[in-house]
Design a protein around this motif. Structure first.
Motif, mmCIF file in Angstrom:
data_model
loop_
_atom_site.group_PDB
_atom_site.id
_atom_site.type_symbol
_atom_site.label_atom_id
_atom_site.label_comp_id
_atom_site.label_asym_id
_atom_site.label_seq_id
_atom_site.Cartn_x
_atom_site.Cartn_y
_atom_site.Cartn_z
ATOM 1 N N VAL A 26 42.658 45.626 44.777
ATOM 2 C CA VAL A 26 43.650 46.562 44.240
ATOM 3 C C VAL A 26 44.324 45.980 43.005
ATOM 4 O O VAL A 26 44.475 46.660 41.984
ATOM 5 N N LEU A 27 44.709 44.708 43.070
ATOM 6 C CA LEU A 27 45.375 44.086 41.923
ATOM 7 C C LEU A 27 44.448 43.951 40.719
ATOM 8 O O LEU A 27 44.848 44.225 39.590
ATOM 9 N N SER A 28 43.216 43.545 40.949
ATOM 10 C CA SER A 28 42.294 43.338 39.831
ATOM 11 C C SER A 28 41.895 44.651 39.158
ATOM 12 O O SER A 28 41.552 44.664 37.981
ATOM 13 N N GLN A 29 41.969 45.740 39.904
ATOM 14 C CA GLN A 29 41.667 47.051 39.328
ATOM 15 C C GLN A 29 42.916 47.753 38.794
ATOM 16 O O GLN A 29 42.843 48.911 38.384
ATOM 17 N N GLU A 30 44.042 47.039 38.828
ATOM 18 C CA GLU A 30 45.320 47.546 38.307
ATOM 19 C C GLU A 30 45.689 48.898 38.913
ATOM 20 O O GLU A 30 46.115 49.816 38.223
ATOM 21 N N LEU A 31 45.567 49.005 40.244
ATOM 22 C CA LEU A 31 45.836 50.260 40.935
ATOM 23 C C LEU A 31 47.272 50.400 41.421
ATOM 24 O O LEU A 31 47.619 51.436 41.985
ATOM 25 N N LEU A 52 48.913 34.385 44.830
ATOM 26 C CA LEU A 52 48.771 35.559 43.968
ATOM 27 C C LEU A 52 49.726 35.502 42.784
ATOM 28 O O LEU A 52 49.367 35.871 41.666
ATOM 29 N N GLN A 53 50.935 35.021 43.015
ATOM 30 C CA GLN A 53 51.903 34.905 41.930
ATOM 31 C C GLN A 53 51.451 33.878 40.897
ATOM 32 O O GLN A 53 51.656 34.070 39.702
ATOM 33 N N MET A 57 49.226 35.716 35.905
ATOM 34 C CA MET A 57 49.072 35.785 34.451
ATOM 35 C C MET A 57 47.765 36.453 34.040
ATOM 36 O O MET A 57 47.619 36.906 32.918
ATOM 37 N N PHE A 58 46.818 36.535 34.972
ATOM 38 C CA PHE A 58 45.540 37.157 34.676
ATOM 39 C C PHE A 58 45.505 38.632 35.083
ATOM 40 O O PHE A 58 44.499 39.303 34.916
ATOM 41 N N LEU A 59 46.610 39.101 35.651
ATOM 42 C CA LEU A 59 46.680 40.480 36.136
ATOM 43 C C LEU A 59 47.713 41.271 35.347
ATOM 44 O O LEU A 59 48.594 40.703 34.714
ATOM 45 N N ARG A 60 47.585 42.587 35.427
ATOM 46 C CA ARG A 60 48.583 43.474 34.853
ATOM 47 C C ARG A 60 49.923 43.160 35.506
ATOM 48 O O ARG A 60 49.991 42.561 36.558
ATOM 49 N N ASN A 61 50.973 43.596 34.947
ATOM 50 C CA ASN A 61 52.315 43.282 35.412
ATOM 51 C C ASN A 61 52.630 43.944 36.754
ATOM 52 O O ASN A 61 53.404 44.884 36.821
#
Length: 132
Positions: A26-31, A52-53, A57-61
């Motif tokens: 879910v996080l990597s797909q910015e859902l 995860l925190q 930096m590699f994920l959307r906000n």
């Protein structure tokens, strides 16, 4: 699916391998804008949240939080339930279903209390019977 606040909040209940695979997907797909992890093993949740925190930096906000208190899941758009017992050697699917139904009896009322309008996705074995 967006909440009335315009933000999408996803809660994953169960931080085992399946739960964490869902979280990362879910996080990597910015859902979502907010991800909440819930598990009875609070130390495990804290460790997963920190991991995860650190990689945020590699994920959307998206904000990531977690704990064992279902209040954290309030106003979730989607709740993914991956919690459940593992099938024991020689255990029938129906016996596993009985054990997992007991777990669900503790989880689902709290989900509905804090996120009455959410979509609930069940990923817990035996999945066909548990979703019914």
């Amino acid at each position: 699916m967006q909440s009335t606040s315009g933000r999408t909040k996803v809660t994953v209940i169960g931080t085992g391998q399946v739960g964490m695979a869902c979280v990362v997907s879910v996080l990597s797909q910015e859902l979502c804008d907010e991800m909440v992890l819930i598990d009875v093993a609070e130390d495990k949740v804290k460790g997963e949240v920190l991991d995860l925190q650190h990689g945020a930096m590699f994920l959307r906000n998206a904000t990531v939080s977690g704990g064992s208190d279902y209040k954290m899941s309030a106003n979730s758009s989607i709740v993914v339930v991956t919690a459940g017992a593992r099938q024991r050697v020689g255990e029938s699917r129906l016996d596993l279903c009985q054990r997992n139904a007991g777990i669900f009896k503790a989880i689902i009322p709290q989900v509905v209390e804090h996120s009455p309008n959410c979509i609930i996705v069940v990923i817990s074995n035996p999945v066909d019977v548990m979703t019914y």
